[in-house]
Enzyme design. Sequence first.
Site, mmCIF file in Angstrom:
data_model
loop_
_atom_site.group_PDB
_atom_site.id
_atom_site.type_symbol
_atom_site.label_atom_id
_atom_site.label_comp_id
_atom_site.label_asym_id
_atom_site.label_seq_id
_atom_site.Cartn_x
_atom_site.Cartn_y
_atom_site.Cartn_z
ATOM 1 N N CYS A 280 -4.219 0.867 -2.373
ATOM 2 C CA CYS A 280 -4.106 -0.409 -1.670
ATOM 3 C C CYS A 280 -2.987 -1.268 -2.265
ATOM 4 C CB CYS A 280 -5.413 -1.184 -1.763
ATOM 5 S SG CYS A 280 -6.743 -0.504 -0.764
ATOM 6 N N CYS B 56 -10.799 -3.550 -4.201
ATOM 7 C CA CYS B 56 -9.744 -4.469 -4.634
ATOM 8 C C CYS B 56 -10.307 -5.822 -5.054
ATOM 9 C CB CYS B 56 -8.696 -4.601 -3.545
ATOM 10 S SG CYS B 56 -7.778 -3.050 -3.362
ATOM 11 N N CYS C 295 -10.258 -5.243 0.368
ATOM 12 C CA CYS C 295 -11.438 -4.383 0.445
ATOM 13 C C CYS C 295 -12.283 -4.559 -0.829
ATOM 14 C CB CYS C 295 -11.024 -2.923 0.614
ATOM 15 S SG CYS C 295 -10.326 -2.182 -0.879
ATOM 16 N N ASN D 51 0.831 -1.206 0.000
ATOM 17 C CA ASN D 51 0.000 0.000 0.000
ATOM 18 C C ASN D 51 0.866 1.257 0.000
ATOM 19 O OD1 ASN D 51 0.671 -0.668 2.718
ATOM 20 N ND2 ASN D 51 -1.118 0.407 3.523
ATOM 21 N N VAL D 52 0.333 2.294 -0.645
ATOM 22 C CA VAL D 52 1.018 3.582 -0.758
ATOM 23 C C VAL D 52 -0.006 4.663 -0.420
ATOM 24 C CG1 VAL D 52 2.269 5.168 -2.273
ATOM 25 C CG2 VAL D 52 2.568 2.689 -2.543
ATOM 26 N N GLU D 53 0.185 5.290 0.734
ATOM 27 C CA GLU D 53 -0.780 6.298 1.185
ATOM 28 C C GLU D 53 -0.325 7.690 0.761
ATOM 29 O OE1 GLU D 53 -1.128 5.563 5.421
ATOM 30 O OE2 GLU D 53 -2.338 3.763 5.030
ATOM 31 N N GLU E 17 -3.168 -4.260 -3.204
ATOM 32 C CA GLU E 17 -3.648 -5.047 -4.347
ATOM 33 C C GLU E 17 -3.582 -4.229 -5.631
ATOM 34 O OE1 GLU E 17 -5.064 -4.554 -1.460
ATOM 35 O OE2 GLU E 17 -5.988 -6.364 -0.661
HETATM 36 N N1 THU Z 1 -5.446 -1.449 2.433
HETATM 37 C C1 THU Z 1 -4.901 -2.237 1.464
HETATM 38 O O1 THU Z 1 -3.758 -2.034 1.060
HETATM 39 N N2 THU Z 1 -5.655 -3.253 0.954
HETATM 40 C C2 THU Z 1 -6.936 -3.533 1.339
HETATM 41 O O2 THU Z 1 -7.548 -4.436 0.776
HETATM 42 C C3 THU Z 1 -7.560 -2.773 2.416
HETATM 43 C C4 THU Z 1 -6.792 -1.632 2.955
HETATM 44 C C5 THU Z 1 -4.660 -0.344 2.969
HETATM 45 C C6 THU Z 1 -5.176 1.011 2.599
HETATM 46 C C7 THU Z 1 -4.611 1.886 3.695
HETATM 47 O O3 THU Z 1 -3.303 2.278 3.309
HETATM 48 C C8 THU Z 1 -4.507 0.939 4.882
HETATM 49 O O4 THU Z 1 -4.667 -0.377 4.376
HETATM 50 C C9 THU Z 1 -5.553 1.198 5.943
HETATM 51 O O5 THU Z 1 -6.830 1.100 5.432
#
Ligand code: THU
Length: 132
Positions: free
Chosen positions: A58, A93, A90, A47-49, A60
């Site tokens: 996400c 994804c 989620c 994941n990259v915020e 994925e």
């Molecule tokens: N996140 C994912 O990378 N994949 C998912 O299927 C659900 C959530 C990440 C997004 C965010 O950076 C962190 O988890 C918290 O929600």
Amino acid sequence: MATPKIDWDALRSAAREAQSHAYAPYSNFRVGAAALVDDGRIIAGCNVENASYGMTLCAECAMIGALHMGGGGRLVAVVCFGNDNAVTPCGRCRQLLWEHGGPNLLLEVNGEPRPMSEMLPVAFPEHSVFEN
Ligand code: THU
């Protein structure tokens, strides 16, 4: 193409390794996803915020980007970890995974493989789109 044998331990290791690349300073929830591709490759993503919070990428999504950058293919099996636990993808994804693996793609859920047809029932579009 014959479906490659699924090495779940190798997928778990790849997902754990991918977590080490996560950029998650806002949630501190480091996610790694890994998949077996039908040609035998293992691909992964983290994941990259960003400071908008809501528009986070996400793990994925990054993994699907890697799939296309590596020449494409169909997903056979997927494993995701968030911090110390296995997690399920989620909703957004699941749609992405569905489009790249269809109803028979296996997701590891609580240690058990479950098909996308269960994880995203009555999905759009119907899987007939992906045949051929
Ligand atoms: N996140 C994912 O990378 N994949 C998912 O299927 C659900 C959530 C990440 C997004 C965010 O950076 C962190 O988890 C918290 O929600």
